[in-house]
Motif scaffolding. Sequence first.
Motif, PDB file in Angstrom:
ATOM      1  N   GLU A  72       0.834  -1.212   0.000  1.00 37.94           N
ATOM      2  CA  GLU A  72       0.000   0.000   0.000  1.00 37.94           C
ATOM      3  C   GLU A  72       0.864   1.256   0.000  1.00 37.94           C
ATOM      4  O   GLU A  72       0.591   2.206  -0.730  1.00 37.94           O
ATOM      5  N   ILE A  73       1.886   1.272   0.828  1.00 34.02           N
ATOM      6  CA  ILE A  73       2.785   2.431   0.851  1.00 34.02           C
ATOM      7  C   ILE A  73       3.482   2.558  -0.494  1.00 34.02           C
ATOM      8  O   ILE A  73       3.641   3.663  -1.022  1.00 34.02           O
ATOM      9  N   GLY A  74       3.878   1.439  -1.081  1.00 31.33           N
ATOM     10  CA  GLY A  74       4.500   1.464  -2.408  1.00 31.33           C
ATOM     11  C   GLY A  74       3.610   2.091  -3.454  1.00 31.33           C
ATOM     12  O   GLY A  74       4.072   2.876  -4.298  1.00 31.33           O
ATOM     13  N   ARG A  75       2.315   1.790  -3.405  1.00 28.06           N
ATOM     14  CA  ARG A  75       1.371   2.379  -4.370  1.00 28.06           C
ATOM     15  C   ARG A  75       1.286   3.893  -4.205  1.00 28.06           C
ATOM     16  O   ARG A  75       1.220   4.635  -5.187  1.00 28.06           O
ATOM     17  N   VAL A  76       1.285   4.357  -2.961  1.00 19.81           N
ATOM     18  CA  VAL A  76       1.194   5.796  -2.727  1.00 19.81           C
ATOM     19  C   VAL A  76       2.501   6.491  -3.100  1.00 19.81           C
ATOM     20  O   VAL A  76       2.486   7.598  -3.650  1.00 19.81           O
ATOM     21  N   VAL A  77       3.620   5.852  -2.859  1.00 26.04           N
ATOM     22  CA  VAL A  77       4.898   6.419  -3.289  1.00 26.04           C
ATOM     23  C   VAL A  77       4.920   6.534  -4.813  1.00 26.04           C
ATOM     24  O   VAL A  77       5.362   7.552  -5.358  1.00 26.04           O
ATOM     25  N   GLU A  78       4.430   5.521  -5.514  1.00 25.89           N
ATOM     26  CA  GLU A  78       4.359   5.597  -6.979  1.00 25.89           C
ATOM     27  C   GLU A  78       3.474   6.750  -7.425  1.00 25.89           C
ATOM     28  O   GLU A  78       3.799   7.454  -8.393  1.00 25.89           O
ATOM     29  N   ALA A  79       2.370   6.988  -6.723  1.00 29.27           N
ATOM     30  CA  ALA A  79       1.502   8.129  -7.045  1.00 29.27           C
ATOM     31  C   ALA A  79       2.259   9.441  -6.855  1.00 29.27           C
ATOM     32  O   ALA A  79       2.131  10.367  -7.670  1.00 29.27           O
ATOM     33  N   ALA A  80       3.067   9.528  -5.799  1.00 31.02           N
ATOM     34  CA  ALA A  80       3.876  10.730  -5.573  1.00 31.02           C
ATOM     35  C   ALA A  80       4.899  10.902  -6.692  1.00 31.02           C
ATOM     36  O   ALA A  80       5.124  12.011  -7.192  1.00 31.02           O
ATOM     37  N   GLN A  81       5.509   9.800  -7.112  1.00 32.48           N
ATOM     38  CA  GLN A  81       6.498   9.873  -8.193  1.00 32.48           C
ATOM     39  C   GLN A  81       5.843  10.267  -9.515  1.00 32.48           C
ATOM     40  O   GLN A  81       6.476  10.927 -10.341  1.00 32.48           O
ATOM     41  N   ASP A  82       4.602   9.871  -9.729  1.00 32.45           N
ATOM     42  CA  ASP A  82       3.885  10.278 -10.940  1.00 32.45           C
ATOM     43  C   ASP A  82       3.519  11.756 -10.907  1.00 32.45           C
ATOM     44  O   ASP A  82       3.457  12.407 -11.944  1.00 32.45           O
ATOM     45  N   ARG A  83       3.282  12.271  -9.714  1.00 28.17           N
ATOM     46  CA  ARG A  83       2.807  13.651  -9.555  1.00 28.17           C
ATOM     47  C   ARG A  83       3.953  14.669  -9.510  1.00 28.17           C
ATOM     48  O   ARG A  83       3.781  15.802  -9.958  1.00 28.17           O
ATOM     49  N   TRP A  84       5.086  14.289  -8.932  1.00 30.99           N
ATOM     50  CA  TRP A  84       6.221  15.195  -8.776  1.00 30.99           C
ATOM     51  C   TRP A  84       7.481  14.556  -9.360  1.00 30.99           C
ATOM     52  O   TRP A  84       7.645  13.345  -9.288  1.00 30.99           O
ATOM     53  N   PRO A  85       8.395  15.366  -9.880  1.00 29.44           N
ATOM     54  CA  PRO A  85       9.645  14.826 -10.446  1.00 29.44           C
ATOM     55  C   PRO A  85      10.665  14.500  -9.347  1.00 29.44           C
ATOM     56  O   PRO A  85      11.627  15.233  -9.137  1.00 29.44           O
ATOM     57  N   LEU A  86      10.440  13.394  -8.677  1.00 27.25           N
ATOM     58  CA  LEU A  86      11.296  13.012  -7.557  1.00 27.25           C
ATOM     59  C   LEU A  86      12.513  12.236  -8.049  1.00 27.25           C
ATOM     60  O   LEU A  86      12.421  11.449  -8.975  1.00 27.25           O
ATOM     61  N   GLN A  87      13.611  12.454  -7.369  1.00 25.83           N
ATOM     62  CA  GLN A  87      14.840  11.730  -7.675  1.00 25.83           C
ATOM     63  C   GLN A  87      15.061  10.560  -6.726  1.00 25.83           C
ATOM     64  O   GLN A  87      15.779   9.627  -7.058  1.00 25.83           O
ATOM     65  N   ALA A  88      14.442  10.624  -5.555  1.00 24.24           N
ATOM     66  CA  ALA A  88      14.553   9.533  -4.586  1.00 24.24           C
ATOM     67  C   ALA A  88      13.471   9.690  -3.528  1.00 24.24           C
ATOM     68  O   ALA A  88      13.027  10.798  -3.240  1.00 24.24           O
ATOM     69  N   VAL A  89      13.058   8.554  -2.977  1.00 22.79           N
ATOM     70  CA  VAL A  89      12.080   8.523  -1.886  1.00 22.79           C
ATOM     71  C   VAL A  89      12.511   7.445  -0.907  1.00 22.79           C
ATOM     72  O   VAL A  89      12.914   6.352  -1.309  1.00 22.79           O
ATOM     73  N   ARG A  90      12.410   7.764   0.373  1.00 22.69           N
ATOM     74  CA  ARG A  90      12.676   6.791   1.430  1.00 22.69           C
ATOM     75  C   ARG A  90      11.556   6.909   2.450  1.00 22.69           C
ATOM     76  O   ARG A  90      11.260   8.018   2.915  1.00 22.69           O
ATOM     77  N   VAL A  91      10.897   5.804   2.770  1.00 22.30           N
ATOM     78  CA  VAL A  91       9.856   5.780   3.793  1.00 22.30           C
ATOM     79  C   VAL A  91      10.170   4.645   4.757  1.00 22.30           C
ATOM     80  O   VAL A  91      10.395   3.508   4.337  1.00 22.30           O
ATOM     81  N   ILE A  92      10.199   4.986   6.039  1.00 22.64           N
ATOM     82  CA  ILE A  92      10.347   3.982   7.102  1.00 22.64           C
ATOM     83  C   ILE A  92       9.182   4.176   8.060  1.00 22.64           C
ATOM     84  O   ILE A  92       8.898   5.309   8.481  1.00 22.64           O
ATOM     85  N   HIS A  93       8.510   3.096   8.393  1.00 17.74           N
ATOM     86  CA  HIS A  93       7.445   3.148   9.395  1.00 17.74           C
ATOM     87  C   HIS A  93       7.720   2.061  10.419  1.00 17.74           C
ATOM     88  O   HIS A  93       8.013   0.931  10.062  1.00 17.74           O
ATOM     89  N   ARG A  94       7.645   2.428  11.676  1.00 21.12           N
ATOM     90  CA  ARG A  94       7.878   1.468  12.761  1.00 21.12           C
ATOM     91  C   ARG A  94       6.615   0.692  13.074  1.00 21.12           C
ATOM     92  O   ARG A  94       5.500   1.144  12.840  1.00 21.12           O
ATOM     93  N   HIS A  95       6.797  -0.482  13.671  1.00 18.85           N
ATOM     94  CA  HIS A  95       5.708  -1.234  14.277  1.00 18.85           C
ATOM     95  C   HIS A  95       6.207  -1.728  15.618  1.00 18.85           C
ATOM     96  O   HIS A  95       7.387  -1.632  15.938  1.00 18.85           O
TER      97      HIS A  95
END
Length: 163
Positions: A72-95
Amino acid sequence: MSAGEMTAGNQPAPAISIQSAPFDVAAEMAALSGTLRGRSGAIVTFTGLCRDEGGRLTGLELEHYPGMAEAEIGRVVEAAQDRWPLQAVRVIHRHGLVAPGDGIVLVVTAASHRVAAFEAASFLMDYLKTKAPFWKREHLADGTMGGWVEATGADDEAASRWA
């Protein structure tokens, strides 16, 4: 996949981790910066921390469905990459159990220009706050378990701007 690898569409592959261990913001920044080799004009980081809510909490326990949360997070990151010209993205979420003052979430976005990096980071955090498949339960200072934490109306309103 590391943040420096490219996907088939020549977009940066997102680096997404869901982990119980604390993360090191400086180390994550250094690793991401190293993959960019001076190509980026802006790197935005956001670290969400566990609050003690005025001494009421000793921690938050975060649960998720392994595999589903990353997808799910991957899908939203892809949406961000489609919307903005990003060069890199890093997301960490704890559990697991996170103590007050400890990081819960880290979002890092890199772009040629600051506006894209800021907006993409904000978009990702609004999603993580309102729709990501994580459940947070309060551990109270009196030793009891509190309720499950829901997104607030303000969180939902902030996220609605991206619709």
